[in-house]
Design a protein around this motif. Structure first.
Motif, PDB file in Angstrom:
ATOM      1  N   GLU A   1      -7.478  29.153  24.957  1.00  0.00           N
ATOM      2  CA  GLU A   1      -6.726  28.293  25.870  1.00  0.00           C
ATOM      3  C   GLU A   1      -7.408  28.270  27.228  1.00  0.00           C
ATOM      4  O   GLU A   1      -7.771  29.310  27.771  1.00  0.00           O
ATOM      5  CB  GLU A   1      -5.303  28.854  26.013  1.00  0.00           C
ATOM      6  CG  GLU A   1      -4.403  28.008  26.848  1.00  0.00           C
ATOM      7  CD  GLU A   1      -2.988  28.582  26.901  1.00  0.00           C
ATOM      8  OE1 GLU A   1      -2.210  28.058  27.687  1.00  0.00           O
ATOM      9  OE2 GLU A   1      -2.696  29.533  26.172  1.00  0.00           O
TER      10      GLU A   1
ATOM     11  N   PHE B   1       3.126  19.251  27.526  1.00  0.00           N
ATOM     12  CA  PHE B   1       2.945  20.194  28.619  1.00  0.00           C
ATOM     13  C   PHE B   1       1.682  21.006  28.366  1.00  0.00           C
ATOM     14  O   PHE B   1       1.208  21.110  27.234  1.00  0.00           O
ATOM     15  CB  PHE B   1       4.143  21.133  28.756  1.00  0.00           C
ATOM     16  CG  PHE B   1       4.246  22.130  27.635  1.00  0.00           C
ATOM     17  CD1 PHE B   1       3.680  23.389  27.751  1.00  0.00           C
ATOM     18  CD2 PHE B   1       4.877  21.791  26.447  1.00  0.00           C
ATOM     19  CE1 PHE B   1       3.756  24.294  26.704  1.00  0.00           C
ATOM     20  CE2 PHE B   1       4.960  22.692  25.400  1.00  0.00           C
ATOM     21  CZ  PHE B   1       4.394  23.948  25.532  1.00  0.00           C
TER      22      PHE B   1
ATOM     23  N   LYS C   1      -7.417  27.863  31.198  1.00  0.00           N
ATOM     24  CA  LYS C   1      -6.492  28.027  32.318  1.00  0.00           C
ATOM     25  C   LYS C   1      -7.270  27.807  33.608  1.00  0.00           C
ATOM     26  O   LYS C   1      -8.431  28.177  33.714  1.00  0.00           O
ATOM     27  CB  LYS C   1      -5.864  29.413  32.298  1.00  0.00           C
ATOM     28  CG  LYS C   1      -4.936  29.583  31.120  1.00  0.00           C
ATOM     29  CD  LYS C   1      -4.142  30.830  31.244  1.00  0.00           C
ATOM     30  CE  LYS C   1      -3.298  30.957  30.002  1.00  0.00           C
ATOM     31  NZ  LYS C   1      -3.352  32.222  29.378  1.00  0.00           N
TER      32      LYS C   1
ATOM     33  N   TYR D   1       3.968  19.220  33.121  1.00  0.00           N
ATOM     34  CA  TYR D   1       4.817  18.627  32.087  1.00  0.00           C
ATOM     35  C   TYR D   1       4.917  17.135  32.302  1.00  0.00           C
ATOM     36  O   TYR D   1       5.251  16.673  33.395  1.00  0.00           O
ATOM     37  CB  TYR D   1       6.197  19.276  32.154  1.00  0.00           C
ATOM     38  CG  TYR D   1       7.201  18.789  31.129  1.00  0.00           C
ATOM     39  CD1 TYR D   1       6.898  18.729  29.773  1.00  0.00           C
ATOM     40  CD2 TYR D   1       8.466  18.399  31.518  1.00  0.00           C
ATOM     41  CE1 TYR D   1       7.825  18.299  28.837  1.00  0.00           C
ATOM     42  CE2 TYR D   1       9.413  17.969  30.594  1.00  0.00           C
ATOM     43  CZ  TYR D   1       9.080  17.922  29.257  1.00  0.00           C
ATOM     44  OH  TYR D   1      10.004  17.494  28.334  1.00  0.00           O
TER      45      TYR D   1
ATOM     46  N   GLU E   1      13.540  28.788  36.001  1.00  0.00           N
ATOM     47  CA  GLU E   1      12.425  27.873  36.236  1.00  0.00           C
ATOM     48  C   GLU E   1      12.692  26.959  37.415  1.00  0.00           C
ATOM     49  O   GLU E   1      13.839  26.669  37.752  1.00  0.00           O
ATOM     50  CB  GLU E   1      12.106  27.050  34.996  1.00  0.00           C
ATOM     51  CG  GLU E   1      13.185  26.109  34.574  1.00  0.00           C
ATOM     52  CD  GLU E   1      12.841  25.391  33.278  1.00  0.00           C
ATOM     53  OE1 GLU E   1      11.779  24.748  33.196  1.00  0.00           O
ATOM     54  OE2 GLU E   1      13.648  25.468  32.357  1.00  0.00           O
TER      55      GLU E   1
ATOM     56  N   GLU F   1       4.496  31.776  35.379  1.00  0.00           N
ATOM     57  CA  GLU F   1       3.710  30.837  34.571  1.00  0.00           C
ATOM     58  C   GLU F   1       3.823  29.471  35.228  1.00  0.00           C
ATOM     59  O   GLU F   1       4.917  29.050  35.607  1.00  0.00           O
ATOM     60  CB  GLU F   1       4.255  30.733  33.148  1.00  0.00           C
ATOM     61  CG  GLU F   1       4.042  31.939  32.300  1.00  0.00           C
ATOM     62  CD  GLU F   1       4.567  31.755  30.888  1.00  0.00           C
ATOM     63  OE1 GLU F   1       4.848  30.608  30.477  1.00  0.00           O
ATOM     64  OE2 GLU F   1       4.714  32.773  30.199  1.00  0.00           O
TER      65      GLU F   1
ATOM     66  N   HIS G   1      15.474  27.338  28.311  1.00  0.00           N
ATOM     67  CA  HIS G   1      14.429  28.351  28.349  1.00  0.00           C
ATOM     68  C   HIS G   1      15.035  29.724  28.610  1.00  0.00           C
ATOM     69  O   HIS G   1      16.125  29.836  29.166  1.00  0.00           O
ATOM     70  CB  HIS G   1      13.406  28.006  29.430  1.00  0.00           C
ATOM     71  CG  HIS G   1      12.830  26.637  29.260  1.00  0.00           C
ATOM     72  ND1 HIS G   1      11.916  26.319  28.274  1.00  0.00           N
ATOM     73  CD2 HIS G   1      13.055  25.489  29.928  1.00  0.00           C
ATOM     74  CE1 HIS G   1      11.600  25.048  28.357  1.00  0.00           C
ATOM     75  NE2 HIS G   1      12.285  24.511  29.347  1.00  0.00           N
TER      76      HIS G   1
ATOM     77  N   GLU H   1      -1.145  32.031  34.697  1.00  0.00           N
ATOM     78  CA  GLU H   1      -0.205  33.139  34.515  1.00  0.00           C
ATOM     79  C   GLU H   1      -0.596  34.264  35.463  1.00  0.00           C
ATOM     80  O   GLU H   1      -1.784  34.565  35.620  1.00  0.00           O
ATOM     81  CB  GLU H   1      -0.277  33.693  33.097  1.00  0.00           C
ATOM     82  CG  GLU H   1       0.272  32.788  32.042  1.00  0.00           C
ATOM     83  CD  GLU H   1       0.155  33.436  30.666  1.00  0.00           C
ATOM     84  OE1 GLU H   1      -0.922  33.263  30.054  1.00  0.00           O
ATOM     85  OE2 GLU H   1       1.114  34.105  30.252  1.00  0.00           O
TER      86      GLU H   1
ATOM     87  N   GLU I   1       3.025  25.416  34.649  1.00  0.00           N
ATOM     88  CA  GLU I   1       2.722  24.389  33.660  1.00  0.00           C
ATOM     89  C   GLU I   1       2.754  23.011  34.305  1.00  0.00           C
ATOM     90  O   GLU I   1       3.371  22.810  35.356  1.00  0.00           O
ATOM     91  CB  GLU I   1       3.742  24.411  32.518  1.00  0.00           C
ATOM     92  CG  GLU I   1       3.737  25.679  31.706  1.00  0.00           C
ATOM     93  CD  GLU I   1       4.742  25.667  30.573  1.00  0.00           C
ATOM     94  OE1 GLU I   1       5.504  24.671  30.446  1.00  0.00           O
ATOM     95  OE2 GLU I   1       4.780  26.650  29.811  1.00  0.00           O
TER      96      GLU I   1
ATOM     97  N   TRP J   1       5.393  19.674  37.981  1.00  0.00           N
ATOM     98  CA  TRP J   1       4.953  21.060  37.850  1.00  0.00           C
ATOM     99  C   TRP J   1       6.154  21.841  37.361  1.00  0.00           C
ATOM    100  O   TRP J   1       7.292  21.548  37.737  1.00  0.00           O
ATOM    101  CB  TRP J   1       4.527  21.631  39.196  1.00  0.00           C
ATOM    102  CG  TRP J   1       3.345  20.979  39.842  1.00  0.00           C
ATOM    103  CD1 TRP J   1       3.357  20.262  41.004  1.00  0.00           C
ATOM    104  CD2 TRP J   1       1.986  20.996  39.414  1.00  0.00           C
ATOM    105  NE1 TRP J   1       2.090  19.832  41.301  1.00  0.00           N
ATOM    106  CE2 TRP J   1       1.234  20.271  40.342  1.00  0.00           C
ATOM    107  CE3 TRP J   1       1.343  21.553  38.308  1.00  0.00           C
ATOM    108  CZ2 TRP J   1      -0.139  20.089  40.217  1.00  0.00           C
ATOM    109  CZ3 TRP J   1      -0.031  21.377  38.177  1.00  0.00           C
ATOM    110  CH2 TRP J   1      -0.753  20.653  39.127  1.00  0.00           C
TER     111      TRP J   1
ATOM    112  N   LYS K   1       0.054  24.855  29.797  1.00  0.00           N
ATOM    113  CA  LYS K   1       0.139  26.029  30.648  1.00  0.00           C
ATOM    114  C   LYS K   1      -1.176  26.159  31.391  1.00  0.00           C
ATOM    115  O   LYS K   1      -2.249  26.111  30.797  1.00  0.00           O
ATOM    116  CB  LYS K   1       0.395  27.286  29.817  1.00  0.00           C
ATOM    117  CG  LYS K   1       0.656  28.509  30.663  1.00  0.00           C
ATOM    118  CD  LYS K   1       0.784  29.783  29.849  1.00  0.00           C
ATOM    119  CE  LYS K   1       1.867  29.711  28.831  1.00  0.00           C
ATOM    120  NZ  LYS K   1       2.066  30.988  28.114  1.00  0.00           N
TER     121      LYS K   1
END
Length: 114
Positions: free
Chosen positions: A3, A27, A5, A41, A56, A37, A52, A32, A39, A102, A29
């Motif tokens: 992944e 979305f 980042k 979206y 958030e 975290e 969730h 981290e 993301e 975000w 990520k």
């Protein structure tokens, strides 16, 4: 595939959008650190997310529409900050095609104590 980042100093809408286009998700990520975290979206016509397990914050990048947060529904616009406690039903509705936000997840599973 590992992944990708971004470094926190390099978070831009353009870079996030480019990473998202390389996936089949709505979305991506990006970062981290500890419990945080970050993301990007951008749902396609309908917001299908479920509650969730952590608190958030959304920072709306672009677009307008309605935001449902538990039993409240209100208009949102670019630049707005929206908070959702862990476990609360929420979604974006009737949003414009350019809507993107975000997402910042943080804290422990179950949310922080008030």
């Amino acid at each position: 595939m590992k992944e990708q980042k971004l470094l926190v100093s390099n978070l831009t809408v353009e870079k996030a959008s480019n990473l998202l286009e390389k996936t089949d998700q709505e979305f991506v990520k990006l970062f981290e650190y500890g419990s945080l975290e970050v993301e990007y979206y951008k749902p396609d016509r309908f917001d299908k997310q479920q509650p969730h397990d952590r608190d958030e914050i959304y920072v709306v990048i672009s677009g307008t529409g309605f935001f449902v947060n538990d039993d409240q529904r209100h208009v949102f616009e670019a630049g707005q900050v929206l908070f959702v406690p862990a476990g609360v039903v929420h979604r974006f509705e009737d949003f414009t095609e350019d809507f993107a936000t975000w997402v910042f997840f943080y804290g422990p599973v179950g949310g922080e104590k008030t």
